[in-house]
Design a protein around this motif. Structure first.
Motif, mmCIF file in Angstrom:
data_model
loop_
_atom_site.group_PDB
_atom_site.id
_atom_site.type_symbol
_atom_site.label_atom_id
_atom_site.label_comp_id
_atom_site.label_asym_id
_atom_site.label_seq_id
_atom_site.Cartn_x
_atom_site.Cartn_y
_atom_site.Cartn_z
ATOM 1 N N LEU A 136 34.858 52.215 38.196
ATOM 2 C CA LEU A 136 35.436 51.000 37.634
ATOM 3 C C LEU A 136 36.935 50.913 37.949
ATOM 4 O O LEU A 136 37.445 49.861 38.344
ATOM 5 C CB LEU A 136 35.191 50.990 36.122
ATOM 6 N N LYS A 137 37.622 52.021 37.798
ATOM 7 C CA LYS A 137 39.053 52.068 38.100
ATOM 8 C C LYS A 137 39.315 51.699 39.559
ATOM 9 O O LYS A 137 40.196 50.888 39.860
ATOM 10 C CB LYS A 137 39.595 53.469 37.803
ATOM 11 N N GLU A 138 38.560 52.275 40.474
ATOM 12 C CA GLU A 138 38.740 51.980 41.899
ATOM 13 C C GLU A 138 38.439 50.521 42.204
ATOM 14 O O GLU A 138 39.136 49.891 43.012
ATOM 15 C CB GLU A 138 37.881 52.911 42.759
ATOM 16 N N GLN A 139 37.418 49.963 41.558
ATOM 17 C CA GLN A 139 37.080 48.557 41.770
ATOM 18 C C GLN A 139 38.189 47.644 41.254
ATOM 19 O O GLN A 139 38.540 46.656 41.893
ATOM 20 C CB GLN A 139 35.744 48.211 41.093
ATOM 21 N N PHE A 140 38.729 47.968 40.088
ATOM 22 C CA PHE A 140 39.832 47.174 39.546
ATOM 23 C C PHE A 140 41.033 47.208 40.489
ATOM 24 O O PHE A 140 41.674 46.180 40.744
ATOM 25 C CB PHE A 140 40.264 47.690 38.161
ATOM 26 N N LYS A 141 41.360 48.375 41.000
ATOM 27 C CA LYS A 141 42.504 48.500 41.891
ATOM 28 C C LYS A 141 42.298 47.683 43.170
ATOM 29 O O LYS A 141 43.201 46.964 43.614
ATOM 30 C CB LYS A 141 42.753 49.976 42.220
ATOM 31 N N ARG A 142 41.098 47.781 43.744
ATOM 32 C CA ARG A 142 40.789 47.023 44.964
ATOM 33 C C ARG A 142 40.836 45.523 44.693
ATOM 34 O O ARG A 142 41.469 44.757 45.421
ATOM 35 C CB ARG A 142 39.410 47.425 45.497
ATOM 36 N N TRP A 143 40.172 45.108 43.613
ATOM 37 C CA TRP A 143 40.128 43.686 43.244
ATOM 38 C C TRP A 143 41.539 43.153 42.956
ATOM 39 O O TRP A 143 41.878 42.045 43.347
ATOM 40 C CB TRP A 143 39.212 43.521 42.025
ATOM 41 N N ASN A 144 42.349 43.938 42.295
ATOM 42 C CA ASN A 144 43.725 43.539 41.995
ATOM 43 C C ASN A 144 44.504 43.287 43.280
ATOM 44 O O ASN A 144 45.221 42.295 43.406
ATOM 45 C CB ASN A 144 44.413 44.602 41.148
ATOM 46 N N ARG A 145 44.398 44.202 44.254
ATOM 47 C CA ARG A 145 45.104 44.033 45.539
ATOM 48 C C ARG A 145 44.654 42.758 46.245
ATOM 49 O O ARG A 145 45.462 42.019 46.788
ATOM 50 C CB ARG A 145 44.851 45.238 46.449
ATOM 51 N N GLU A 146 43.329 42.498 46.228
ATOM 52 C CA GLU A 146 42.793 41.331 46.929
ATOM 53 C C GLU A 146 43.122 40.028 46.199
ATOM 54 O O GLU A 146 43.379 39.007 46.834
ATOM 55 C CB GLU A 146 41.277 41.461 47.080
ATOM 56 N N SER A 147 43.113 40.047 44.879
ATOM 57 C CA SER A 147 43.290 38.815 44.099
ATOM 58 C C SER A 147 44.740 38.488 43.779
ATOM 59 O O SER A 147 45.115 37.325 43.740
ATOM 60 C CB SER A 147 42.514 38.924 42.782
ATOM 61 N N PHE A 148 45.526 39.508 43.502
ATOM 62 C CA PHE A 148 46.884 39.265 43.032
ATOM 63 C C PHE A 148 47.949 39.804 43.974
ATOM 64 O O PHE A 148 49.126 39.796 43.621
ATOM 65 C CB PHE A 148 47.085 39.903 41.641
ATOM 66 N N ARG A 149 47.543 40.310 45.130
ATOM 67 C CA ARG A 149 48.473 40.972 46.034
ATOM 68 C C ARG A 149 49.095 42.152 45.302
ATOM 69 O O ARG A 149 48.503 42.678 44.389
ATOM 70 C CB ARG A 149 49.523 39.993 46.563
ATOM 71 N N ASN A 150 50.280 42.505 45.712
ATOM 72 C CA ASN A 150 50.952 43.613 45.034
ATOM 73 C C ASN A 150 52.127 43.046 44.244
ATOM 74 O O ASN A 150 53.273 43.115 44.673
ATOM 75 C CB ASN A 150 51.411 44.663 46.043
ATOM 76 N N ILE A 151 51.826 42.472 43.078
ATOM 77 C CA ILE A 151 52.883 41.818 42.309
ATOM 78 C C ILE A 151 53.896 42.816 41.771
ATOM 79 O O ILE A 151 55.043 42.463 41.538
ATOM 80 C CB ILE A 151 52.326 40.933 41.180
ATOM 81 N N LEU A 152 53.483 44.064 41.578
ATOM 82 C CA LEU A 152 54.439 45.069 41.122
ATOM 83 C C LEU A 152 55.489 45.337 42.199
ATOM 84 O O LEU A 152 56.666 45.480 41.904
ATOM 85 C CB LEU A 152 53.730 46.352 40.704
ATOM 86 N N LYS A 153 55.056 45.373 43.463
ATOM 87 C CA LYS A 153 56.012 45.546 44.567
ATOM 88 C C LYS A 153 56.912 44.316 44.662
ATOM 89 O O LYS A 153 58.117 44.442 44.864
ATOM 90 C CB LYS A 153 55.294 45.780 45.890
ATOM 91 N N GLU A 154 56.329 43.123 44.512
ATOM 92 C CA GLU A 154 57.142 41.911 44.546
ATOM 93 C C GLU A 154 58.171 41.927 43.421
ATOM 94 O O GLU A 154 59.327 41.534 43.622
ATOM 95 C CB GLU A 154 56.247 40.676 44.427
ATOM 96 N N LYS A 155 57.764 42.402 42.244
ATOM 97 C CA LYS A 155 58.697 42.499 41.114
ATOM 98 C C LYS A 155 59.830 43.469 41.441
ATOM 99 O O LYS A 155 60.999 43.176 41.200
ATOM 100 C CB LYS A 155 57.945 42.967 39.864
ATOM 101 N N VAL A 156 59.481 44.625 42.020
ATOM 102 C CA VAL A 156 60.498 45.617 42.390
ATOM 103 C C VAL A 156 61.454 45.023 43.424
ATOM 104 O O VAL A 156 62.673 45.209 43.329
ATOM 105 C CB VAL A 156 59.827 46.909 42.918
ATOM 106 N N ASP A 157 60.918 44.281 44.415
ATOM 107 C CA ASP A 157 61.775 43.665 45.432
ATOM 108 C C ASP A 157 62.739 42.663 44.810
ATOM 109 O O ASP A 157 63.927 42.628 45.153
ATOM 110 C CB ASP A 157 60.931 42.974 46.510
#
Length: 178
Positions: A136-157
């Motif tokens: 479940l954790k791996e699926q959430f991580k994959r789905w998050n990358r595909e659906s929301f991009r990497n918003i944490l990286k965008e926030k850091v930038d």
């Protein structure tokens, strides 16, 4: 820089207190000045009013200390932050469920579908639960990358851009452009 300044006696008293208490000042990694009158040009006055001190024996521990001047908000004082980090702590961040995921209408169906996944080598119920949660954790991580991009990286930038601007304000003073 500017302002009234300290008297010589108050400076001596403060220095004497710091020395007799065996205090060590933690330098800021992002500048020196923690207060400004928020005026531009030659009317700008900025001073170092806020500081962090630690007990001398603290430096012998395994804790890392980092002081930072943060982005100015509504006050004439820059907020300051002292980060204390255990050098022995693991660097990986634990998995966290993001509340924003609940706004996606497909999430419930996806979780139900992912939960039906059977582990490759089944064992007792505790082992199966562990494997399902890992999947479940791996699926959430994959789905998050595909659906929301990497918003944490965008926030850091974005934060890095603000930090650079903030450092310019600290070093050059406030002006209309900054």
């Amino acid at each position: 820089m500017g302002g009234a300044g300290w008297t010589r006696q108050s400076q001596r008293d403060f220095s004497s207190f710091v020395i007799s208490s065996r205090l060590i000042e933690i330098p800021f990694k992002t500048g020196e000045l923690t207060w400004t009158n928020r005026r531009s040009g030659f009317l700008n006055i900025a001073e170092r009013l806020d500081r962090f001190f630690i007990a001398g024996d603290w430096t012998e521990s395994h804790w890392a200390n980092e002081a930072e001047i943060l982005l100015i908000t509504g006050s004439d004082h820059y907020p300051i932050c002292l980060r204390i980090q255990d050098d022995n702590a693991p660097e990986r961040c634990p998995f966290k469920f993001e509340a924003m995921w609940l706004w996606d209408i497909s999430i419930r169906n996806l979780v139900e579908q992912w939960w039906k996944h059977k582990p490759d080598n089944p064992g007792n119920k505790a082992f199966i639960l562990l494997k399902k949660l890992q999947f479940l954790k791996e699926q959430f991580k994959r789905w998050n990358r595909e659906s929301f991009r990497n918003i944490l990286k965008e926030k850091v930038d974005l934060e890095e851009g603000l930090k650079t601007l903030h450092e310019q304000i600290i070093s050059q003073g406030m002006d209309e452009d900054l």
